[in-house]
Design a protein around this motif. Structure first.
Motif, PDB file in Angstrom:
ATOM      1  N   TYR A 244     -23.623 -16.479  41.087  1.00 48.87           N
ATOM      2  CA  TYR A 244     -23.572 -15.473  42.143  1.00 48.87           C
ATOM      3  C   TYR A 244     -22.164 -15.254  42.706  1.00 48.87           C
ATOM      4  CZ  TYR A 244     -28.654 -15.665  42.135  1.00 48.87           C
ATOM      5  OH  TYR A 244     -29.969 -15.600  41.754  1.00 48.87           O
ATOM      6  N   VAL A 245     -21.245 -16.128  42.395  1.00 47.50           N
ATOM      7  CA  VAL A 245     -19.870 -15.926  42.874  1.00 47.50           C
ATOM      8  C   VAL A 245     -19.174 -14.846  42.048  1.00 47.50           C
ATOM      9  CG1 VAL A 245     -17.652 -17.045  43.296  1.00 47.50           C
ATOM     10  CG2 VAL A 245     -19.753 -18.322  43.651  1.00 47.50           C
ATOM     11  N   VAL A 246     -19.652 -14.614  40.821  1.00 47.27           N
ATOM     12  CA  VAL A 246     -19.018 -13.643  39.928  1.00 47.27           C
ATOM     13  C   VAL A 246     -18.996 -12.228  40.511  1.00 47.27           C
ATOM     14  CG1 VAL A 246     -19.208 -12.488  37.686  1.00 47.27           C
ATOM     15  CG2 VAL A 246     -19.414 -14.967  37.839  1.00 47.27           C
ATOM     16  N   PRO A 247     -20.135 -11.686  41.014  1.00 50.06           N
ATOM     17  CA  PRO A 247     -20.069 -10.327  41.568  1.00 50.06           C
ATOM     18  C   PRO A 247     -19.119 -10.217  42.767  1.00 50.06           C
ATOM     19  CG  PRO A 247     -22.199 -11.336  42.025  1.00 50.06           C
ATOM     20  CD  PRO A 247     -21.517 -12.197  41.023  1.00 50.06           C
ATOM     21  N   VAL A 248     -19.016 -11.302  43.541  1.00 47.40           N
ATOM     22  CA  VAL A 248     -18.071 -11.289  44.670  1.00 47.40           C
ATOM     23  C   VAL A 248     -16.637 -11.191  44.141  1.00 47.40           C
ATOM     24  CG1 VAL A 248     -17.184 -12.567  46.656  1.00 47.40           C
ATOM     25  CG2 VAL A 248     -19.634 -12.615  46.134  1.00 47.40           C
ATOM     26  N   LEU A 249     -16.336 -11.991  43.126  1.00 43.66           N
ATOM     27  CA  LEU A 249     -15.000 -11.963  42.535  1.00 43.66           C
ATOM     28  C   LEU A 249     -14.717 -10.621  41.866  1.00 43.66           C
ATOM     29  CD1 LEU A 249     -14.887 -15.553  41.033  1.00 43.66           C
ATOM     30  CD2 LEU A 249     -13.325 -14.641  42.743  1.00 43.66           C
ATOM     31  N   MET A 250     -15.718 -10.068  41.215  1.00 44.71           N
ATOM     32  CA  MET A 250     -15.547  -8.741  40.609  1.00 44.71           C
ATOM     33  C   MET A 250     -15.287  -7.684  41.675  1.00 44.71           C
ATOM     34  SD  MET A 250     -18.561  -8.883  37.722  1.00 44.71           S
ATOM     35  CE  MET A 250     -18.531  -7.107  37.488  1.00 44.71           C
ATOM     36  N   GLY A 251     -15.992  -7.812  42.807  1.00 43.60           N
ATOM     37  CA  GLY A 251     -15.763  -6.888  43.917  1.00 43.60           C
ATOM     38  C   GLY A 251     -14.352  -7.002  44.460  1.00 43.60           C
ATOM     39  N   LEU A 252     -13.860  -8.231  44.567  1.00 44.87           N
ATOM     40  CA  LEU A 252     -12.488  -8.444  45.041  1.00 44.87           C
ATOM     41  C   LEU A 252     -11.469  -7.870  44.056  1.00 44.87           C
ATOM     42  CD1 LEU A 252     -12.764 -12.132  46.343  1.00 44.87           C
ATOM     43  CD2 LEU A 252     -12.755 -10.038  47.703  1.00 44.87           C
ATOM     44  N   PHE A 253     -11.758  -8.016  42.768  1.00 41.95           N
ATOM     45  CA  PHE A 253     -10.857  -7.458  41.756  1.00 41.95           C
ATOM     46  C   PHE A 253     -10.832  -5.933  41.848  1.00 41.95           C
ATOM     47  CE2 PHE A 253      -9.753  -5.921  37.521  1.00 41.95           C
ATOM     48  CZ  PHE A 253      -8.608  -6.658  37.260  1.00 41.95           C
ATOM     49  N   LEU A 254     -12.006  -5.324  42.012  1.00 37.77           N
ATOM     50  CA  LEU A 254     -12.081  -3.871  42.175  1.00 37.77           C
ATOM     51  C   LEU A 254     -11.316  -3.418  43.422  1.00 37.77           C
ATOM     52  CD1 LEU A 254     -15.780  -2.955  41.255  1.00 37.77           C
ATOM     53  CD2 LEU A 254     -13.712  -2.270  40.054  1.00 37.77           C
ATOM     54  N   MET A 255     -11.426  -4.195  44.502  1.00 42.67           N
ATOM     55  CA  MET A 255     -10.678  -3.872  45.725  1.00 42.67           C
ATOM     56  C   MET A 255      -9.178  -3.870  45.460  1.00 42.67           C
ATOM     57  SD  MET A 255     -12.577  -6.048  48.703  1.00 42.67           S
ATOM     58  CE  MET A 255     -14.317  -6.377  48.503  1.00 42.67           C
TER      59      MET A 255
END
Length: 279
Positions: free
Chosen positions: A70-81
């Motif tokens: 579940y940490v992956v989507p958070v990290l992906m969101g941060l990368f997109l940001m």
């Protein structure tokens, strides 16, 4: 003063719009990342027997990333940001520089100012547009004002410098807007990656300690989760720190250009007063 008040109102409106953009961008990036993780990476076709809870199909990297937890989507969101805010700052700083090359513009203006062609210099500012041109134009208008008033060199230089500083204080916050988000992503990306690494290692060691025979699949999944999160966190922080340093450097160059033009305006007025006194 009326122009300054109008500028302040305009900048406040732009600031509110920028804050709204930042908030929406953060939320949308997280939502998009969660949807991609759940429905694209977690698609059953990526897994053996069509079971997302099972093992990925060998060589299927989408499934491997999905198993990062579940940490992956958070990290992906941060990368997109990082990507979104980098593009936004690139566009805004490009607009601030104006229509033509900033260094060429400053040289043109300096030449016109040194020759005493203030109206031509103002016309160059109107043609260039952008933050640097707006600040230089404010300094030139102040030059004309103190020239009409007949200020001595010291008073005129102080008045012109103050006008340039006030104009800069109105323009610069918009350039630095959202840089704090990018700088924050540098730390958050690393920390979230570390969090994912720790949770993955916990799972790996839990698999080692389960019973007399370690579950090799669970051990592999735990290590995979740790490494995926580490890699994503590093990628996010790397992009954010490169973008932050690049934009900071560009803003410093714009500030230096403003200082150069301001110095030329003050020196030109000194020469004008010297000639007037000698006459």
């Amino acid at each position: 003063m009326a122009n300054a008040s109008t500028q302040k109102v305009e900048k406040k409106g732009e600031s509110k719009g920028s804050n709204l953009f930042a908030g929406l961008a953060i939320v949308l990036c997280l939502i998009v990342a969660a949807l991609v993780w759940k429905f694209i990476m977690g698609d059953p076709s990526n897994f053996q027997h069509g079971d997302p809870e099972g093992h990925p199909i060998p060589g299927n990297y989408l499934a491997m990333v999905y198993k990062g937890g579940y940490v992956v989507p958070v990290l992906m969101g941060l990368f997109l940001m990082s990507v979104v805010f980098s593009i936004e700052r690139l566009i805004m700083i490009g607009k601030a520089a104006g229509k033509a090359n900033v260094e060429a513009f400053v040289k043109k203006v300096q030449t016109q100012i040194s020759a005493g062609n203030i109206n031509e210099a103002i016309a160059e500012c109107d043609k260039q547009q952008g933050t640097v041109a707006n600040v230089v134009r404010a300094g030139l208008l102040k030059y004309e004002e103190v020239k009409r008033e007949g200020f001595d060199s010291e008073r005129a230089e102080a008045a012109i410098q103050q006008e340039i500083e006030e104009a800069t204080s109105l323009e610069m916050p918009m350039l630095e807007k959202n840089l704090v988000v990018i700088s924050t992503l540098v730390s958050i990306g690393t920390l979230c990656g570390l969090l994912g690494t720790v949770t993955g290692m916990i799972k790996a060691f839990s698999a080692l300690g389960a019973g007399s025979t370690p579950d090799s699949a669970a051990l592999a999944n735990g290590i995979s989760e740790a490494l995926i999160n580490t890699a994503t966190g590093i990628a996010t922080s790397t992009l954010a720190v490169i973008a932050y340093n690049a934009f900071t450097s560009k803003i410093d160059k714009l500030t230096y250009s403003i200082d150069e033009a301001g110095f030329t305006i003050a020196q030109t007025y000194r020469r004008f007063r010297a000639r007037a006194n000698n006459a």
